[in-house]
Enzyme design. Structure first.
Site, PDB file in Angstrom:
ATOM      1  N   ARG A  65       0.821  -1.205   0.000  1.00  0.00           N
ATOM      2  CA  ARG A  65       0.000   0.000   0.000  1.00  0.00           C
ATOM      3  C   ARG A  65       0.863   1.268   0.000  1.00  0.00           C
ATOM      4  NH1 ARG A  65      -4.936  -0.077   2.869  1.00  0.00           N
ATOM      5  NH2 ARG A  65      -4.000  -1.899   3.847  1.00  0.00           N
ATOM      6  N   THR A  66       1.800   1.360   0.922  1.00  0.00           N
ATOM      7  CA  THR A  66       2.604   2.588   1.034  1.00  0.00           C
ATOM      8  C   THR A  66       3.471   2.787  -0.201  1.00  0.00           C
ATOM      9  OG1 THR A  66       2.627   2.365   3.435  1.00  0.00           O
ATOM     10  CG2 THR A  66       4.284   3.796   2.463  1.00  0.00           C
ATOM     11  N   LYS A  93      24.405  -8.280  -1.976  1.00  0.00           N
ATOM     12  CA  LYS A  93      25.656  -8.863  -2.489  1.00  0.00           C
ATOM     13  C   LYS A  93      26.870  -8.262  -1.796  1.00  0.00           C
ATOM     14  CE  LYS A  93      23.408  -9.287  -6.999  1.00  0.00           C
ATOM     15  NZ  LYS A  93      23.367  -8.773  -8.382  1.00  0.00           N
ATOM     16  N   ARG A 115      11.866   3.039   3.118  1.00  0.00           N
ATOM     17  CA  ARG A 115      11.265   2.231   4.200  1.00  0.00           C
ATOM     18  C   ARG A 115      12.311   1.225   4.647  1.00  0.00           C
ATOM     19  NH1 ARG A 115       5.492  -0.626   5.039  1.00  0.00           N
ATOM     20  NH2 ARG A 115       5.065   1.530   5.575  1.00  0.00           N
ATOM     21  N   HIS A 145       6.459   7.174  11.007  1.00  0.00           N
ATOM     22  CA  HIS A 145       5.855   7.019   9.670  1.00  0.00           C
ATOM     23  C   HIS A 145       5.130   8.343   9.400  1.00  0.00           C
ATOM     24  CE1 HIS A 145       4.276   5.390   6.138  1.00  0.00           C
ATOM     25  NE2 HIS A 145       3.729   4.271   6.571  1.00  0.00           N
TER      26      HIS A 145
END
Length: 326
Positions: A65-66, A93, A115, A145
């Site tokens: 969603r975000t 890596k 995020r 947030h």
């Protein structure tokens, strides 16, 4: 920490947390968001404010969603958008986060939307970002947030108008919720009359009274006479140890039903940042009922994120023109 977010003129450069941001700036973001709501109703859902800008979505933690709403917001501003598949990126890596950052900066990226599972990750990237590059925190650990907090304030204002007389209950997993921390910071800055934190003792941080809110362990009492009920998701992925006997028992004590909601004001609205665990945090009658504004929160999120991006990228004056035009 909050000064990092503002430039020398006090304008928003990064959006990392709502703590410490001035009330006038929060209101300015909400005002700008009003204008961007109209973009979704246009035949061509785009404005040219960020044409030529490049936004990179760096989602080190799973999100649908975000991530989608940030991507849509950037595209509606006409920015070029890179969404990196971090699971297959160079960081797995052995490349460091800063090496990844430097390589993207070499591609002339103007904004990172980040995020990350670790609290402080967005601040770290902002501290090391090149001049002229903005960072938006799309959720870091338990910390913050900010755009979710802003879209929640935007939704509340559209339904309730003035913040000052409001009583707001935040219900559920306060302990693990970055959303609750951002909501709490914004509600306090905007001057609501009362904020209540409603949760079992195991899902509250130590010394919850220090957060400046009234603490309740009984849901009926916690939502009595409130104007806004904000339900939170149970964040099982962040729990360590048995903090709850069972989800069934949690619902019996803290799940929102029509009967429990009846103690709130008759015009109270119900919110949830999603995704909802139906039958755990609330039942479907409430989630889909007339007082639920949950889907409206999702729509509002795009407009609010457009406003934050436009402000951080310095296109707010053009944004004001769009607002006036709409």
């Amino acid at each position: 920490m909050s000064n990092l977010q503002l430039d020398a003129q006090g304008q928003l450069r990064h959006c990392l947390t709502l703590e410490g941001l001035p009330r006038a700036l929060l209101l300015r973001i909400l005002d700008q968001s009003e204008g961007f709501l109209g973009v979704a109703r246009q035949a061509v859902k785009k404005v040219p404010l960020c044409r030529g800008k490049t936004v990179a979505n760096l989602f080190f933690e799973t999100s649908t969603r975000t991530r989608t709403t940030f991507e849509l917001a950037a595209k509606r501003l006409s920015a070029d958008v890179l969404t990196l598949n971090i699971a297959a990126s160079s960081t797995t890596k052995g490349e460091t986060l800063l090496d990844t950052l430097r390589n993207l900066e070499a591609m002339h990226v103007d904004m990172f939307v980040v995020r990350h599972a670790e609290s402080g990750a967005a601040h770290f990237i902002a501290q090391h970002a090149a001049p002229g590059v903005s960072v938006i925190n799309a959720g870091d650990g338990r910390h913050a947030h900010p755009t979710q907090g802003l879209l929640d304030m935007f939704t509340i204002r559209r339904h309730k108008g003035d913040f000052a007389p409001l009583r707001v209950a935040i219900v559920g997993d306060i302990l693990h919720s970055r959303v609750a921390r951002s909501q709490l910071a914004a509600l306090k800055t905007l001057g609501v009359a009362e904020v209540r934190l409603v949760a079992p003792r195991t899902l509250l941080p130590a010394d919850p009274e220090s957060l400046g809110a009234r603490v309740c362990h009984d849901l009926r009492e916690g939502v009595r006479d409130v104007d806004v009920v904000i339900m939170l998701r149970l964040q099982r992925e962040r729990m360590r140890g048995a903090l709850l006997p069972s989800e069934h028992e949690y619902f019996q004590l803290f799940g929102l039903t029509e009967e429990r909601l009846a103690t709130a004001k008759p015009d109270a609205i119900v919110m949830h940042p999603g995704p909802i665990n139906r039958g755990v945090e609330m039942d479907s009658q409430v989630a889909d009922g007339p007082r639920s504004v949950i889907l409206e929160q999702v729509s509002n999120g795009i407009a609010v994120r457009m406003a934050v991006m436009a402000l951080c990228l310095g296109t707010q004056n053009q944004g004001a023109a769009v607002t006036a035009h709409d």
